[in-house]
Design an enzyme around this catalytic site. Structure first.
Site, PDB file in Angstrom:
ATOM      1  CB  THR A 110      -2.108  -7.335  -0.410  1.00 57.88           C
ATOM      2  OG1 THR A 110      -1.429  -7.915   0.701  1.00 57.88           O
ATOM      3  CG2 THR A 110      -1.105  -6.636  -1.311  1.00 57.88           C
TER       4      THR A 110
ATOM      5  CB  ILE B 154      -3.868 -16.407   9.209  1.00 60.32           C
ATOM      6  CG1 ILE B 154      -3.876 -15.067   8.470  1.00 60.32           C
ATOM      7  CG2 ILE B 154      -2.430 -16.871   9.424  1.00 60.32           C
ATOM      8  CD1 ILE B 154      -3.199 -13.941   9.226  1.00 60.32           C
TER       9      ILE B 154
ATOM     10  CG  HIS C 169     -21.060 -27.917 -19.949  1.00 61.84           C
ATOM     11  ND1 HIS C 169     -21.481 -28.269 -18.674  1.00 61.84           N
ATOM     12  CD2 HIS C 169     -21.039 -29.052 -20.683  1.00 61.84           C
ATOM     13  CE1 HIS C 169     -21.714 -29.565 -18.647  1.00 61.84           C
ATOM     14  NE2 HIS C 169     -21.452 -30.062 -19.866  1.00 61.84           N
TER      15      HIS C 169
ATOM     16  CG  ASP D  17      -3.281  -5.494   6.912  1.00 60.78           C
ATOM     17  OD1 ASP D  17      -4.124  -5.302   6.021  1.00 60.78           O
ATOM     18  OD2 ASP D  17      -2.574  -6.518   6.969  1.00 60.78           O
TER      19      ASP D  17
ATOM     20  N   GLY E 138       0.806  -1.215   0.000  1.00 57.37           N
ATOM     21  CA  GLY E 138       0.000   0.000   0.000  1.00 57.37           C
ATOM     22  C   GLY E 138       0.836   1.261   0.000  1.00 57.37           C
TER      23      GLY E 138
ATOM     24  NE  ARG F  36     -12.240 -16.294  20.710  1.00 57.64           N
ATOM     25  CZ  ARG F  36     -13.351 -15.556  20.800  1.00 57.64           C
ATOM     26  NH1 ARG F  36     -14.030 -15.538  21.937  1.00 57.64           N
ATOM     27  NH2 ARG F  36     -13.788 -14.849  19.782  1.00 57.64           N
TER      28      ARG F  36
ATOM     29  NE  ARG G 172      -1.247   1.079  -7.899  1.00 56.37           N
ATOM     30  CZ  ARG G 172      -1.277  -0.107  -8.500  1.00 56.37           C
ATOM     31  NH1 ARG G 172      -2.458  -0.611  -8.875  1.00 56.37           N
ATOM     32  NH2 ARG G 172      -0.157  -0.786  -8.710  1.00 56.37           N
TER      33      ARG G 172
END
Length: 610
Positions: A434, A299, A568, A426, A124, A319, A442
């Site tokens: 990303t 992740i 197909h 992030d 970024g 969890r 940009r």
């Protein structure tokens, strides 16, 4: 370093006003650094030269540091460009003065100004900086580690290399269903370390490509750890020139924070000491025999699938009741079934890890908060979440606010709470992907430095295609069924779904229920049945998703999907043939409707004068 001063001067300045710069020469100042009380308009550019912004009358008085050491008296006064100076007679006695700590620190600073200063050389930040350079902006980027950020070094790129290796392993496992033999023999083996070496070499090449692209763009690379010392002022240690004792100061019209995130390690006895993070997973030199992955997000799911496919006895600690709980249920439930079919051990409703013990044989004992225990574990991978990488920035000094989760608070054009300071990627906690960071970066550069038609440029955080590289892969765009019904009302939502075995598994001589499944869902809303959610799990989901993302961004309806003739045989054809086909309201979201056999839209062609 010692400073030898003929005298220490205190400059008393009054009547400051904002006018053109004036230069005054004086024989009384023998240093290039002078502290001038509360004004920031005065600085020294040459020895014995003061440059000032105001030209209104300033009373400049030269005083000795200690009148007991030297005497002074006014001899005459002269007005230069409205500034009155008083020459003084000095004594012949010279005094040697040791500078204060503050004076030494100030002398060790060097300052440079940019149009755009980017903190963080991830995708970024680099994308934004390079785009700004195309508009002629003076740009620098600060990075303390390898170029490319998380994505290149310990994220998407190394992950996809390992995912590819795992996919090959699955194909080898399946080859008997297509008449190939030899899988059970010693003829086929896997060398984890070999893949690591070639993968790391590939990443190093990408690092160099990033650096070359930055250099070719005219962007300056600065190595160090950035800290805010003002709203648009950055200071950093220079690790190549003495560390913290040699600091550099940078100012900019615009500062972009793009520092990404880092893996969060939960509390617990021995958890941090005897586990590795999802970043450190890529440092493993050998394939572990038995591994535990902690986490329920994408992740954790991806690393679990990689390890299991390559031959590791893998457990996933959840969890809650299942993984990918934020995704549509057709995805999370189908993936849950497939992980069990692959032999992955799922520990549900554990509330996390209580402690990890390193045993005498070098293996680990993992105790969960619900009382369950996993013994003889080689590696425990913590992949339970990520936090914004902002600790070193001192955001509070600049007045930059964070939200309740700890991420930098931004608006829809990437602006923070401080004018001239922005954040993408992030570190904002808003669509942590990303491509999203690249697009936002940009568009920010377009808006700040581009032509007038880009003055309102921004990105949309809606209908962003997302892929989880699990086994099988998962893809999603837009709203889940639950979210759509909550937003539009249950009566205004119609759902189309299908579940089937991919043709790849057709020849397998196994029971139908034992064949891996693909699943798809279209979530439609309103009278026109606008497609507001698209969800898929199965072979090829990662590749088929992009085109449907374009269709949804353009406002496609179920009728638009049905109007497209199927490819197909393929999995993707299921999205354009979902039952009942062709019976949805004949309303198109396209500017040029493709319904009812309409001819495609023609491009606008410039007329060429002959």
């Amino acid at each position: 370093r010692a400073y030898s001063l003929t005298r220490w001067l205190t400059l008393s300045i009054t009547n400051i006003s904002k006018h053109s710069a004036t230069m005054i020469s004086t024989t009384m100042i023998q240093r290039t650094s002078v502290i001038v009380g509360r004004t920031t308009a005065l600085f020294v550019s040459q020895p014995r030269t003061i440059v000032t912004a105001p030209t209104k009358k300033w009373n400049l008085t030269v005083l000795s540091k200690s009148q007991s050491q030297s005497q002074h008296r006014f001899l005459s006064s002269t007005t230069i460009a409205g500034i009155r100076t008083f020459a003084t007679q000095t004594t012949t006695t010279q005094t040697t003065t040791t500078p204060t700590i503050e004076q030494q620190a100030e002398a060790n600073y060097s300052t440079e100004h940019f149009d755009l200063l980017v903190i963080g050389a991830g995708p970024g930040g680099i994308a934004s900086g390079r785009r700004a350079c195309t508009y002629g902006a003076k740009v620098a980027i600060i990075e303390k580690a390898r170029l490319g950020g998380c994505c290149i070094n310990y994220g998407s790129v190394p992950k996809i290399v390992m995912w590819n290796a795992a996919s090959i392993a699955e194909t080898l496992h399946d080859m008997k269903h297509y008449g190939f033999s030899g899988y059970e023999s010693d003829a086929i083996s896997f060398d984890w370390n070999y893949v690591k070496v070639v993968r790391d070499g590939y990443i190093e090449r990408l690092n160099k490509i990033y650096e070359k692209d930055m250099t070719n763009s005219g962007m300056k690379k600065i190595l160090g750890t950035a800290t805010f010392t003002g709203p648009r002022e950055i200071t950093l240690d220079d690790p190549l020139n003495g560390g913290s004792s040699n600091k550099k100061r940078f100012t900019a019209d615009h500062i972009l924070i793009a520092t990404g995130g880092y893996p969060e390690v939960p509390d617990g006895e021995g958890v941090e000491e005897h586990s590795i993070t999802s970043d450190q997973f890529f440092e493993l030199e050998d394939l572990p025999y038995k591994a535990v992955v902690v986490g329920g997000g994408y992740i954790a799911v991806e690393l679990t699938g990689i390890l299991q496919a390559l031959g590791t006895d893998t457990s996933l600690v959840l969890r809650k009741d299942r993984a990918l709980r934020d995704f549509d249920t057709i995805l999370s439930e189908t993936l849950d079934e497939e992980m069990q079919r692959q032999g992955i051990s799922l520990y549900r409703n554990t509330n996390g890890v209580k402690k990890i013990e390193l045993m005498s044989d070098g293996l680990r004992k993992v105790t969960l908060k619900n009382g369950e225990v996993i013994d003889e574990v080689d590696v425990v991978v913590i992949a339970s979440g990520r936090r914004p990488n902002i600790q070193a920035l001192d955001l509070e000094v600049a007045g930059i606010e964070t939200d309740e989760r700890g991420f930098i608070a931004t608006n829809d054009v990437s602006e923070t709470s401080v004018s001239g300071v922005y954040a993408v990627g992030d570190v904002c906690g808003n669509v942590e992907l990303t491509p999203m960071a690249i697009t936002a970066g940009r568009r920010l550069a377009d808006r700040l430095f581009g032509p007038v038609e880009w003055k309102d440029a921004k990105v949309s955080y809606e209908n962003v295609p997302t892929v989880v590289f699990s086994h099988p892969p998962v893809g999603a765009i837009g709203l889940t069924e639950v979210d759509a019904k909550e937003k539009y009302g249950e009566d205004n939502v119609r759902v189309y779904r299908t579940k089937f075995a991919n043709l790849y598994y057709g020849p397998w001589q196994v029971e139908s229920d034992d064949k891996p499944k693909s699943a798809m869902k279209l979530v439609c809303a309103g009278e026109e049945e606008l497609v507001v959610g698209l969800h898929v799990i199965g072979i090829g989901a990662n590749e088929l998703l992009q085109g449907f993302g374009v269709a949804m961004k353009m406002g496609a309806t179920k009728a638009d999907f049905d109007s497209c003739v199927a490819v197909h045989p393929s999995s993707s054809e299921e999205f354009v043939t979902m039952f009942p086909w062709g019976l949805s309201p004949q309303k198109s979201g396209a500017k040029h409707s493709p319904l009812n056999g309409n001819a495609p839209r023609e491009p606008t062609i410039k007329k060429v004068l002959k």
